[in-house]
Design a protein around this motif. Structure first.
Motif, short mmCIF file in Angstrom:
data_model
loop_
_atom_site.label_atom_id
_atom_site.label_comp_id
_atom_site.label_asym_id
_atom_site.label_seq_id
_atom_site.Cartn_x
_atom_site.Cartn_y
_atom_site.Cartn_z
N ASP A 1 -68.14 34.50 -72.46
CA ASP A 1 -67.86 35.09 -73.76
C ASP A 1 -68.85 34.60 -74.82
OD1 ASP A 1 -65.70 36.45 -72.66
OD2 ASP A 1 -64.24 34.90 -73.22
N VAL A 2 -69.28 33.34 -74.69
CA VAL A 2 -70.33 32.83 -75.57
C VAL A 2 -71.62 33.61 -75.34
CG1 VAL A 2 -71.72 30.83 -76.20
CG2 VAL A 2 -69.31 30.52 -75.60
N LEU B 1 -76.72 27.36 -68.24
CA LEU B 1 -75.39 27.97 -68.16
C LEU B 1 -75.26 29.19 -69.05
CD1 LEU B 1 -72.36 27.92 -67.32
CD2 LEU B 1 -71.98 26.37 -69.26
N ILE B 2 -75.61 29.05 -70.32
CA ILE B 2 -75.52 30.18 -71.26
C ILE B 2 -76.74 31.07 -71.15
CG2 ILE B 2 -75.26 30.85 -73.67
CD1 ILE B 2 -72.82 29.45 -72.54
N GLY B 3 -77.92 30.46 -71.10
CA GLY B 3 -79.15 31.23 -71.13
C GLY B 3 -79.27 32.24 -70.01
N SER B 4 -78.91 31.85 -68.79
CA SER B 4 -79.03 32.77 -67.66
C SER B 4 -78.13 33.98 -67.84
CB SER B 4 -78.70 32.05 -66.36
OG SER B 4 -77.39 31.50 -66.38
N ALA C 1 -62.61 35.62 -78.62
CA ALA C 1 -63.04 36.12 -77.32
C ALA C 1 -61.82 36.42 -76.45
CB ALA C 1 -63.95 35.09 -76.65
N PRO C 2 -61.98 37.22 -75.39
CA PRO C 2 -60.81 37.67 -74.63
C PRO C 2 -60.29 36.72 -73.56
CG PRO C 2 -62.79 38.77 -73.84
CD PRO C 2 -63.20 37.97 -75.05
N ALA D 1 -64.71 32.11 -80.97
CA ALA D 1 -63.78 31.10 -80.45
C ALA D 1 -62.92 31.70 -79.36
CB ALA D 1 -62.88 30.58 -81.58
N GLY D 2 -62.34 30.83 -78.55
CA GLY D 2 -61.38 31.27 -77.56
C GLY D 2 -60.11 31.77 -78.22
#
Length: 242
Positions: free
Chosen positions: A163-164, A11-14, A233-234, A184-185
């Motif tokens: 955003d992460v 999820l994050i890595g890609s 994060a936005p 953070a959100g």
């Protein structure tokens, strides 16, 4: 820069790989599906050889006590390979407040991962994020039945995975922090409130019942999931849901 992204198909890595390549770097994803096993060590030397930066986004398959052994073995193997490969910057993704919840095996395991990296031989950066918006359905499922979802009022500051990924890519492309970057959100919700918002959006008629003992976040103290120094994060939760 050449950047080896371990766990680069998830999820994050890609998204990290996509962001780094769009910025002109050579980011290469590695995972079990590409022949890299961080527990056995298979393929690790080849994966990090010639890389300027290693980004480790792998995660334990369980959240219980076994996660401690996972992070110990995987980090030992990765740091050994990275040192042999001449890597000059090592980045991991962790959790805001992870060192303040020793009651949770998984948080203790992530804190161990951070310590192994900080005590290791390679300049490093740790990106700590709050809970992913994408995980809300899983969180709700932990304490749900046909009619109700039981949730504590623990405050969360949920963040979108995109955003992460943007934060991780930015840190990976920069100089080693030898420290922590918090992200953070933009909004704080009680977990029970997040549950109601999520169920309503999905047209789910189940009722959220406040239960201070329900689920993994029940033991998390109210002041550890947000951080006054975090970069906000936005993406707002309502916009992400939409």
């Amino acid at each position: 820069m050449k950047i080896a992204v371990i766990g680069g198909t998830g999820l994050i890595g890609s998204q990290v790989v996509k962001n780094l390549n769009a910025a002109g770097h050579e980011a290469v994803p590695h995972s079990k599906s590409t022949g890299v096993d961080i527990i056995s060590g298979q393929g690790l030397d080849e994966a990090v050889a010639g890389a300027d930066v290693v980004v480790n986004l792998t995660n334990s398959p369980t959240f219980d006590e076994a996660s401690l052994a996972f992070f110990q073995t995987s980090m030992d193997n990765l740091l050994t390979a990275a040192r042999k490969g001449g890597v000059s910057h090592f980045v991991i993704l962790s959790i805001v407040g992870v060192d303040q919840v020793p009651e949770l095996d998984y948080y203790r395991a992530k804190a161990l991962q951070e310590k192994i990296l900080a005590d290791g031989p390679i300049p490093y950066s740790i990106v700590r994020a709050t809970q992913f918006m994408e995980f809300m359905d899983a969180v709700l499922s932990w304490t749900a039945d046909a009619d109700t979802v039981r949730l504590p009022t623990t405050p969360l500051q949920p963040i979108a995975s995109k955003d992460v990924a943007a934060a991780v890519a930015e840190v990976a492309a920069g100089s080693p922090l030898n420290g922590i970057h918090n992200v953070a959100g933009p909004e704080v919700f009680g977990l029970d409130e997040l549950g109601r918002i999520t169920l309503s959006h999905e047209g789910d008629s189940r009722t959220v019942v406040v239960d201070p003992t329900a689920g993994m976040f029940a033991v998390v103290k109210g002041d550890v999931l947000t951080d006054k120094d975090a970069h906000l994060a936005p993406t707002r939760y309502a916009d992400w849901l939409s």
